[in-house]
Design an enzyme around this catalytic site. Structure first.
Site, PDB file in Angstrom:
ATOM      1  N   CYS A  18      -0.570   3.405  -6.781  1.00  8.16           N
ATOM      2  CA  CYS A  18      -1.454   2.985  -5.775  1.00  8.16           C
ATOM      3  C   CYS A  18      -1.637   1.738  -6.115  1.00  8.16           C
ATOM      4  O   CYS A  18      -2.059   0.993  -7.322  1.00  8.16           O
ATOM      5  CB  CYS A  18      -2.906   3.689  -5.745  1.00  8.16           C
ATOM      6  SG  CYS A  18      -4.247   3.020  -4.759  1.00  8.16           S
ATOM      7  N   CYS A  70       1.039  -1.048  -0.037  1.00  8.72           N
ATOM      8  CA  CYS A  70       0.009  -0.132  -0.036  1.00  8.72           C
ATOM      9  C   CYS A  70       0.851   1.216   0.078  1.00  8.72           C
ATOM     10  O   CYS A  70       1.814   1.362   1.018  1.00  8.72           O
ATOM     11  CB  CYS A  70      -0.703  -0.206   1.280  1.00  8.72           C
ATOM     12  SG  CYS A  70      -1.721   1.555   1.618  1.00  8.72           S
TER      13      CYS A  70
HETATM   14  N1  DGL Z   1      -3.822   0.425  -2.266  1.00 11.83           N
HETATM   15  C1  DGL Z   1      -3.722   1.416  -1.416  1.00 11.83           C
HETATM   16  C2  DGL Z   1      -2.466   2.428  -2.019  1.00 11.83           C
HETATM   17  O1  DGL Z   1      -1.436   1.898  -2.608  1.00 11.83           O
HETATM   18  C3  DGL Z   1      -4.733   2.407  -0.560  1.00 11.83           C
HETATM   19  C4  DGL Z   1      -5.608   3.102  -1.229  1.00 11.83           C
HETATM   20  C5  DGL Z   1      -6.528   3.320  -0.304  1.00 11.83           C
HETATM   21  O2  DGL Z   1      -6.963   2.740   0.429  1.00 11.83           O
HETATM   22  O3  DGL Z   1      -7.171   4.472  -0.637  1.00 11.83           O
HETATM   23  O4  DGL Z   1      -2.221   3.619  -1.727  1.00 11.83           O
END
Ligand code: DGL
Length: 283
Positions: A206, A70
């Protein structure tokens, strides 16, 4: 013991899928904090607290090394946890444990340079600037981590982040591809207008966006190179495990999927991406 993979939701599966391909015999535990997703619009302290709680749950379940799959948690929480919490967690669990992020491997892939490299500043004129666009959450964009860290290493790369608020949430909710396409097209176009042209490279910053990587590829011109985090992270982890053979990562090929949210089968989009239906158990 196992490798833990953490995300606010299903986005981290994109990294998880590549890691299980790269280390097929290792045991893996995936934790999705779906009760609190998305993280991208949350405040810093909130993201730190939620990431710490998720990591603690993964250590309790038997993880030795946790990958924060993440960007938001890696940008906002990782350094704090590594400095103030991991040593204490290690003492409490009585075994070597660590938490790693995904931004360092991505920056290594984007710059072609090792993380430890810091450029000497020259006064000569830079002949050509390559433009990198980063599609990411609002929290990651506000941290400016990609701009700051790439600039330390490569003066000839200009970085523009394009926050895509709402996109991770829509993917999490299993929105149809047509709806996601409109959002992706809008953000690619917004970035093009801001830069004045399309970027030479694009980072899908993301992990949720990898699930719709084909929509980004279709919206960007063929000349734009897309940097994929799952490959960059798997490469970096391979190097890390060679340097740190002291972690017990299991050897029975176990796969466990946990969620703090509603357990059960995940959306069709996720099943399509994963290659088969995927069911989460309660965390
Ligand atoms: N998938 C995550 C990232 O890479 C988080 C996305 C989220 O929860 O807003 O930032």
């Amino acid at each position: 013991m196992a490798i833990g993979v953490f995300d606010s939701g299903v986005g981290g599966l994109t990294v998880h899928r590549e890691l299980t391909r790269r280390f097929p015999r290792r045991d893996f535990i995936y934790l999705a904090d779906q009760a609190n997703a998305p993280y991208g619009g949350r405040g810093g302290e909130d993201i730190v607290d939620l990431t710490r709680a998720g990591c603690e749950r993964l250590f309790e379940a038997g993880a030795s090394v946790i990958v924060l799959a993440c960007n938001t948690a890696s940008a906002i929480a990782l350094r704090r946890l590594q400095q103030t919490w991991v040593p204490e967690a290690q003492a409490r669990h009585g075994r070597p444990v660590n938490v790693l992020g995904i931004i360092v491997p991505t920056i290594e892939a984007a710059t072609g340079l090792p993380w430890t490299f810091e450029a000497e500043r020259h006064s000569e004129k830079i002949e050509a600037i390559d433009v990198t666009g980063v599609f990411c959450t609002a929290a990651t964009a506000m941290s400016r981590v990609y701009e700051i860290e790439i600039d330390k290493r490569r003066e000839d790369l200009a970085v523009f982040s394009e926050p895509c608020p709402g996109l991770a949430g829509l993917i999490e909710l299993g929105a149809p591809a047509e709806e996601l396409k409109v959002v992706v097209d809008d953000h690619v176009d917004a970035l093009r207008r801001r830069i004045g042209r399309h970027p030479d490279k694009a980072i899908l910053g993301c992990t949720h966006y990898e699930i719709v990587a084909d929509l980004f590829a279709a919206a960007l011109p063929p000349g734009t190179t897309v940097i994929h985090q799952p490959t960059a992270v798997a490469d970096a982890l391979e190097r890390y495990f060679l340097r740190h053979p002291d972690y017990d990562l299991g050897s029975s090929g176990g796969r466990e999927f946990l969620t703090t949210g509603k357990p059960g089968p995940q959306s069709d989009l996720v099943a399509q991406f994963w290659g088969e239906p995927l069911t989460f158990n309660p965390a």
